[in-house]
Motif scaffolding. Structure first.
Motif, PDB file in Angstrom:
ATOM      1  N   LEU A  33      48.174  38.679  38.188  1.00  0.00           N
ATOM      2  CA  LEU A  33      47.266  38.009  39.107  1.00  0.00           C
ATOM      3  C   LEU A  33      46.332  37.083  38.330  1.00  0.00           C
ATOM      4  CD1 LEU A  33      46.174  40.918  41.499  1.00  0.00           C
ATOM      5  CD2 LEU A  33      48.116  39.369  41.730  1.00  0.00           C
ATOM      6  N   ASP A  34      46.040  35.936  38.913  1.00  0.00           N
ATOM      7  CA  ASP A  34      45.046  35.032  38.359  1.00  0.00           C
ATOM      8  C   ASP A  34      43.710  35.365  39.018  1.00  0.00           C
ATOM      9  OD1 ASP A  34      43.495  33.064  37.359  1.00  0.00           O
ATOM     10  OD2 ASP A  34      44.599  31.393  38.253  1.00  0.00           O
ATOM     11  N   PHE A  35      42.918  36.138  38.326  1.00  0.00           N
ATOM     12  CA  PHE A  35      41.686  36.667  38.926  1.00  0.00           C
ATOM     13  C   PHE A  35      40.604  35.606  39.093  1.00  0.00           C
ATOM     14  CE2 PHE A  35      43.843  40.480  37.538  1.00  0.00           C
ATOM     15  CZ  PHE A  35      43.547  41.390  38.540  1.00  0.00           C
ATOM     16  N   THR A  36      40.853  34.386  38.629  1.00  0.00           N
ATOM     17  CA  THR A  36      39.877  33.324  38.873  1.00  0.00           C
ATOM     18  C   THR A  36      39.755  33.024  40.359  1.00  0.00           C
ATOM     19  OG1 THR A  36      41.588  31.632  38.554  1.00  0.00           O
ATOM     20  CG2 THR A  36      40.291  32.264  36.625  1.00  0.00           C
ATOM     21  N   GLY A  37      40.773  33.421  41.133  1.00  0.00           N
ATOM     22  CA  GLY A  37      40.727  33.220  42.575  1.00  0.00           C
ATOM     23  C   GLY A  37      40.035  34.326  43.339  1.00  0.00           C
ATOM     24  N   LEU A  38      39.476  35.306  42.612  1.00  0.00           N
ATOM     25  CA  LEU A  38      38.807  36.444  43.260  1.00  0.00           C
ATOM     26  C   LEU A  38      37.375  36.567  42.734  1.00  0.00           C
ATOM     27  CD1 LEU A  38      41.742  39.046  43.004  1.00  0.00           C
ATOM     28  CD2 LEU A  38      41.104  37.669  44.990  1.00  0.00           C
ATOM     29  N   PRO A  39      36.547  35.574  42.977  1.00  0.00           N
ATOM     30  CA  PRO A  39      35.192  35.569  42.394  1.00  0.00           C
ATOM     31  C   PRO A  39      34.256  36.626  42.950  1.00  0.00           C
ATOM     32  CG  PRO A  39      35.419  33.787  43.989  1.00  0.00           C
ATOM     33  CD  PRO A  39      36.784  34.399  43.842  1.00  0.00           C
ATOM     34  N   ASN A  40      34.584  37.214  44.109  1.00  0.00           N
ATOM     35  CA  ASN A  40      33.693  38.188  44.740  1.00  0.00           C
ATOM     36  C   ASN A  40      34.076  39.634  44.434  1.00  0.00           C
ATOM     37  OD1 ASN A  40      32.020  36.290  46.296  1.00  0.00           O
ATOM     38  ND2 ASN A  40      33.925  35.842  47.380  1.00  0.00           N
ATOM     39  N   LEU A  41      35.109  39.832  43.637  1.00  0.00           N
ATOM     40  CA  LEU A  41      35.601  41.189  43.377  1.00  0.00           C
ATOM     41  C   LEU A  41      34.559  41.999  42.614  1.00  0.00           C
ATOM     42  CD1 LEU A  41      38.376  42.537  44.002  1.00  0.00           C
ATOM     43  CD2 LEU A  41      38.971  42.129  41.613  1.00  0.00           C
ATOM     44  N   TYR A  42      34.209  43.171  43.134  1.00  0.00           N
ATOM     45  CA  TYR A  42      33.305  44.052  42.389  1.00  0.00           C
ATOM     46  C   TYR A  42      33.918  45.419  42.119  1.00  0.00           C
ATOM     47  CZ  TYR A  42      31.752  46.419  46.733  1.00  0.00           C
ATOM     48  OH  TYR A  42      31.686  47.142  47.908  1.00  0.00           O
ATOM     49  N   LEU A  43      35.075  45.726  42.690  1.00  0.00           N
ATOM     50  CA  LEU A  43      35.780  46.961  42.350  1.00  0.00           C
ATOM     51  C   LEU A  43      37.267  46.677  42.247  1.00  0.00           C
ATOM     52  CD1 LEU A  43      35.204  50.552  43.579  1.00  0.00           C
ATOM     53  CD2 LEU A  43      37.504  49.635  43.508  1.00  0.00           C
ATOM     54  N   LEU A  44      37.850  47.004  41.098  1.00  0.00           N
ATOM     55  CA  LEU A  44      39.284  46.843  40.860  1.00  0.00           C
ATOM     56  C   LEU A  44      39.824  48.155  40.316  1.00  0.00           C
ATOM     57  CD1 LEU A  44      41.857  45.116  40.663  1.00  0.00           C
ATOM     58  CD2 LEU A  44      41.107  44.418  38.375  1.00  0.00           C
ATOM     59  N   ASN A  45      40.703  48.794  41.080  1.00  0.00           N
ATOM     60  CA  ASN A  45      41.290  50.062  40.674  1.00  0.00           C
ATOM     61  C   ASN A  45      42.813  49.960  40.770  1.00  0.00           C
ATOM     62  OD1 ASN A  45      41.924  52.675  40.034  1.00  0.00           O
ATOM     63  ND2 ASN A  45      40.964  53.600  41.830  1.00  0.00           N
ATOM     64  N   LEU A  46      43.452  49.821  39.609  1.00  0.00           N
ATOM     65  CA  LEU A  46      44.910  49.760  39.525  1.00  0.00           C
ATOM     66  C   LEU A  46      45.452  50.954  38.746  1.00  0.00           C
ATOM     67  CD1 LEU A  46      45.289  45.951  38.649  1.00  0.00           C
ATOM     68  CD2 LEU A  46      45.323  47.028  40.909  1.00  0.00           C
ATOM     69  N   ALA A  47      44.677  52.027  38.667  1.00  0.00           N
ATOM     70  CA  ALA A  47      45.040  53.189  37.856  1.00  0.00           C
ATOM     71  C   ALA A  47      46.227  53.943  38.438  1.00  0.00           C
ATOM     72  CB  ALA A  47      43.835  54.130  37.725  1.00  0.00           C
ATOM     73  N   SER A  48      46.869  54.716  37.582  1.00  0.00           N
ATOM     74  CA  SER A  48      47.965  55.618  37.967  1.00  0.00           C
ATOM     75  C   SER A  48      49.105  54.865  38.641  1.00  0.00           C
ATOM     76  CB  SER A  48      47.447  56.746  38.876  1.00  0.00           C
ATOM     77  OG  SER A  48      46.492  57.523  38.213  1.00  0.00           O
ATOM     78  N   ASN A  49      49.615  53.851  37.934  1.00  0.00           N
ATOM     79  CA  ASN A  49      50.816  53.130  38.342  1.00  0.00           C
ATOM     80  C   ASN A  49      51.721  53.004  37.121  1.00  0.00           C
ATOM     81  OD1 ASN A  49      50.709  51.988  41.282  1.00  0.00           O
ATOM     82  ND2 ASN A  49      48.611  51.741  40.537  1.00  0.00           N
ATOM     83  N   HIS A  50      52.569  51.987  37.108  1.00  0.00           N
ATOM     84  CA  HIS A  50      53.455  51.761  35.964  1.00  0.00           C
ATOM     85  C   HIS A  50      53.331  50.324  35.471  1.00  0.00           C
ATOM     86  CE1 HIS A  50      55.203  55.651  36.837  1.00  0.00           C
ATOM     87  NE2 HIS A  50      55.466  55.265  38.081  1.00  0.00           N
ATOM     88  N   PHE A  51      52.138  49.778  35.550  1.00  0.00           N
ATOM     89  CA  PHE A  51      51.924  48.418  35.067  1.00  0.00           C
ATOM     90  C   PHE A  51      52.140  48.370  33.554  1.00  0.00           C
ATOM     91  CE2 PHE A  51      49.151  48.240  38.928  1.00  0.00           C
ATOM     92  CZ  PHE A  51      49.872  47.248  39.586  1.00  0.00           C
TER      93      PHE A  51
END
Length: 489
Positions: A117-135
């Motif tokens: 993901l290009d996070f420059t397009g998500l300027p308002n994000l204050y919580l990111l939880n991608l834990a417990s996957n297979h990234f």
């Protein structure tokens, strides 16, 4: 017809109500671009439980896991929370079109591939939880453009490489976890996070394998939780930790740390959870350990602890941390784990000062002397493990006062005499006392008048050391509800 006063009032109210403009239409349409972005996201998934629910309506604000905020006549997506939904596949780049998104929580699914993901397009994000996957792959450096980010959890994946140095620009970041990955260069990680002046929790467990623990650092004045367990780190316990005066939880377990326990430990007045187990620490247990203010009655810290509303981790076994739901506060038991080291000398006679302690594990060391009678003052103690040492003398009868004690072991020492006859001690299994044939009474069922004053030789203790596992603390529960993102499932 004459109008009464009441009738006149009702007519006036009716006229006023009719003249007021409607603040919102009865129905709000979701933004078309948001709906298309979510549909593309769904199209990259397989075995998704949400497929049926997302097909039921055209308004994406009614879809499972989606929350919106209404402005004018349009509703924009601000939260996407799909925890434990059995989602498989790769992340769709379309998610970056949700430019009002504040919360992205995809924890505990089966996503794979890179976090593309290009996070420059998500300027308002204050919580990111991608834990417990297979990234897999590197951590995207573009996350550092999310200046409002408070919580970032990417643990329990297959990520590699370094923590981007640009993360030092995340000045709002309070909670960071990248545990159970394969990250490298711990020195760069610490140097980077020095710039995160609001950082309260830093969870780096099971990374940086075989590296050296940095010796000279500054910053981290607001750090309350530091976890660096199970990383095979080398070096000594660094003095810079003394600058972390707000520290409450410190986990350096399952490493190869050497040297002595630091005398300055007592200056960490908020510390109530200390895990230094499974290292190569030597020397005596310093008296200063018994001066931890947060573990004493007059200065006891709250056992329900959080970091600015961010939940603590709860220890589920010796090496693993499970992140609790974000809207809950974890109940952390005040604990000291020093097991499986090379500690020698006697147990400090004033250990009973730590009367707020719930767990004390000194097992699998080379401790000598007797069990201090002052332990009977630790009235909140639930777990006491002194097994596999070289302790002698008797078990103090005063330990009967420990009515909350549910797990106890003095196995494989050189103890003699009667086992206390209190109800707690009658409930402990024989394994709690095995390896000390000089003990009698209790569940042993051996009449004390028939026992001999025998003791174990050092060779027996040494031979048994590798066959006795450390007590695992399971089932720590969650109690108080605190929400940091309004409504997270």
């Amino acid at each position: 017809m004459m109008l009464t006063n009441n009738m006149v009032k009702w007519v006036i109210w009716a006229c006023l109500l009719c003249s007021l403009p409607c603040s919102e239409p009865l129905t709000q349409n979701s933004d078309l671009n948001d709906s298309l972005a979510l549909k593309q996201f769904l199209g990259n998934l397989t075995n998704a439980q949400i497929m049926t629910t997302w097909a039921d309506t055209k308004n994406c604000c009614n879809w499972e896991g989606v929350s919106c905020r209404t402005t004018a006549n349009t509703s924009r997506v601000i939260k996407l929370v799909l925890r434990s939904k059995g989602l498989q596949g790769v992340l769709s780049r379309s998610l970056t079109q949700l430019d009002r998104l504040e919360v992205l929580d995809l924890n505990n699914n089966s996503f794979s591939g890179p976090i593309n993901l290009d996070f420059t397009g998500l300027p308002n994000l204050y919580l990111l939880n991608l834990a417990s996957n297979h990234f897999s792959g590197d951590i995207p450096s573009s996350i550092s453009t999310c200046k409002k980010l408070v919580t970032l959890s990417i643990g329990r994946n297959d990520l590699t490489g370094e923590i981007p140095m640009s993360f030092g620009n995340l000045t709002s970041l309070s909670f960071f976890s990248s545990s159970n990955n394969s990250l490298v260069n711990l020195s760069v990680a610490f140097t980077t996070f020095q710039g995160c002046r609001n950082l309260s929790a830093l969870i780096l467990t099971t990374n940086f394998r075989g590296e050296e623990l940095p010796r000279n650092l500054s910053g981290f004045g607001n750090l309350k939780i530091l976890a660096l367990g199970k990383s095979d780190l080398h070096g000594e316990i660094p003095d810079w930790l003394l600058k972390c005066r707000m520290l409450e939880v410190l986990d350096l377990s399952w490493n190869h740390l050497t040297g002595n326990l630091p005398l300055w430990i007592e200056q960490l007045e908020y510390l109530f959870y200390l895990d230094l187990s499974d290292n190569l620490l030597s020397g005596q247990i310093p008296e200063s350990l018994t001066h931890l203010k947060s573990l004493m009655f007059t200065h006891s810290a709250s056992k329900n602890s959080s970091v600015d509303g961010i939940p603590l981790y709860v220890k589920r076994n010796q090496s693993d941390y499970g992140l609790l739901q974000y809207n809950r506060l974890s109940n952390f038991p005040p604990s000291i784990y020093l097991s499986k080291n090379l500690l020698s000398g006697t147990i400090p006679s004033d250990i009973g000062r730590l009367n707020q302690l719930h767990v004390l594990d000194l097992s699998m060391n080379y401790l000598t002397g007797t069990i201090p009678d002052s332990m009977s003052e630790m009235l909140n103690l639930e777990v006491l493990d002194l097994s596999l040492n070289n302790l002698h003398g008797s078990i103090p009868p005063s330990l009967n006062k420990l009515t909350f004690l549910s797990m106890f072991s003095v196995a494989y020492n050189q103890l003699q005499g009667p086992i206390p006859d209190g109800p707690q001690f009658q409930s402990f299994p024989n394994s709690s006392f095995e390896g000390s044939p000089g003990l009698c009474g209790g569940v042993q069922g051996i009449a004390c008048s028939l026992t001999r004053n025998s003791s174990l030789g050092p060779s027996i203790v040494s031979d048994s050391r590798n066959n006795f596992g450390r007590i695992s603390i399971l089932g720590l529960t969650v109690s108080v509800g605190i929400s940091i993102i309004s409504t997270l499932g």
